[in-house]
Motif scaffolding. Sequence first.
Motif, PDB file in Angstrom:
ATOM      1  N   SER A 184      90.506  42.181  16.842  1.00 10.64           N
ATOM      2  CA  SER A 184      89.792  40.911  17.007  1.00 10.64           C
ATOM      3  C   SER A 184      88.490  40.914  16.224  1.00 10.64           C
ATOM      4  CB  SER A 184      89.490  40.652  18.488  1.00 10.64           C
ATOM      5  OG  SER A 184      90.686  40.492  19.213  1.00 10.64           O
ATOM      6  N   SER A 185      87.785  42.049  16.277  1.00 14.86           N
ATOM      7  CA  SER A 185      86.523  42.160  15.524  1.00 14.86           C
ATOM      8  C   SER A 185      86.768  42.021  14.035  1.00 14.86           C
ATOM      9  CB  SER A 185      85.841  43.504  15.808  1.00 14.86           C
ATOM     10  OG  SER A 185      85.452  43.577  17.155  1.00 14.86           O
ATOM     11  N   GLN A 186      87.802  42.662  13.541  1.00 15.52           N
ATOM     12  CA  GLN A 186      88.105  42.572  12.107  1.00 15.52           C
ATOM     13  C   GLN A 186      88.477  41.145  11.722  1.00 15.52           C
ATOM     14  OE1 GLN A 186      91.111  45.543  11.465  1.00 15.52           O
ATOM     15  NE2 GLN A 186      89.644  47.240  11.458  1.00 15.52           N
ATOM     16  N   GLU A 187      89.253  40.489  12.597  1.00  9.26           N
ATOM     17  CA  GLU A 187      89.628  39.100  12.318  1.00  9.26           C
ATOM     18  C   GLU A 187      88.378  38.203  12.294  1.00  9.26           C
ATOM     19  OE1 GLU A 187      92.475  38.167  15.353  1.00  9.26           O
ATOM     20  OE2 GLU A 187      94.099  39.237  14.348  1.00  9.26           O
ATOM     21  N   LEU A 188      87.480  38.456  13.250  1.00 10.96           N
ATOM     22  CA  LEU A 188      86.250  37.665  13.309  1.00 10.96           C
ATOM     23  C   LEU A 188      85.394  37.899  12.068  1.00 10.96           C
ATOM     24  CD1 LEU A 188      84.411  35.747  14.852  1.00 10.96           C
ATOM     25  CD2 LEU A 188      83.505  37.723  16.089  1.00 10.96           C
ATOM     26  N   VAL A 189      85.263  39.178  11.678  1.00  8.02           N
ATOM     27  CA  VAL A 189      84.499  39.492  10.464  1.00  8.02           C
ATOM     28  C   VAL A 189      85.146  38.812   9.256  1.00  8.02           C
ATOM     29  CG1 VAL A 189      83.879  41.359   8.859  1.00  8.02           C
ATOM     30  CG2 VAL A 189      83.486  41.641  11.318  1.00  8.02           C
ATOM     31  N   GLY A 190      86.479  38.848   9.208  1.00 10.35           N
ATOM     32  CA  GLY A 190      87.184  38.193   8.095  1.00 10.35           C
ATOM     33  C   GLY A 190      86.913  36.694   8.065  1.00 10.35           C
ATOM     34  N   ARG A 191      86.946  36.051   9.227  1.00  6.50           N
ATOM     35  CA  ARG A 191      86.691  34.607   9.267  1.00  6.50           C
ATOM     36  C   ARG A 191      85.251  34.285   8.904  1.00  6.50           C
ATOM     37  NH1 ARG A 191      89.912  34.232  14.309  1.00  6.50           N
ATOM     38  NH2 ARG A 191      87.915  34.380  15.365  1.00  6.50           N
ATOM     39  N   LEU A 192      84.335  35.080   9.441  1.00  7.65           N
ATOM     40  CA  LEU A 192      82.924  34.844   9.137  1.00  7.65           C
ATOM     41  C   LEU A 192      82.653  35.056   7.650  1.00  7.65           C
ATOM     42  CD1 LEU A 192      81.164  36.483  12.208  1.00  7.65           C
ATOM     43  CD2 LEU A 192      81.367  34.032  11.692  1.00  7.65           C
ATOM     44  N   THR A 193      83.289  36.086   7.106  1.00  5.34           N
ATOM     45  CA  THR A 193      83.119  36.359   5.677  1.00  5.34           C
ATOM     46  C   THR A 193      83.680  35.202   4.863  1.00  5.34           C
ATOM     47  OG1 THR A 193      83.273  38.730   6.077  1.00  5.34           O
ATOM     48  CG2 THR A 193      83.612  37.988   3.822  1.00  5.34           C
TER      49      THR A 193
END
Length: 100
Positions: free
Chosen positions: A87-96
């Motif tokens: 979930s954290s990686q997905e969130l970082v990906g979306r934020l990026t």
Amino acid sequence: AATVERLRGEAVEGRQQAAQAEETSREALRRAEAAEVEKQRAVSELEQQCQRLQATIQDQVSVSQASNRDLSSLRTAAANAERSETSSQELVGRLTAEGS
């Protein structure tokens, strides 16, 4: 008179043999009673050993069950951590992606 003496001698010998047989019988009975006492002691000792083994087995089962619960909790925590990481990686990906 000789016949009477012979019969008396046979009677004395018969009483002696009977007394000896009675003593032999008493000794056999004493040995049998001692063997019975020893058998009861051995049975009691075996029963105590069985009780100790049952307690040891129950303790080991309890430890095993606790270990299984701990292992299950660790697996659940690992799965949760993996989901959190994903979930954290997905969130970082979306934020990026949004930041670009």
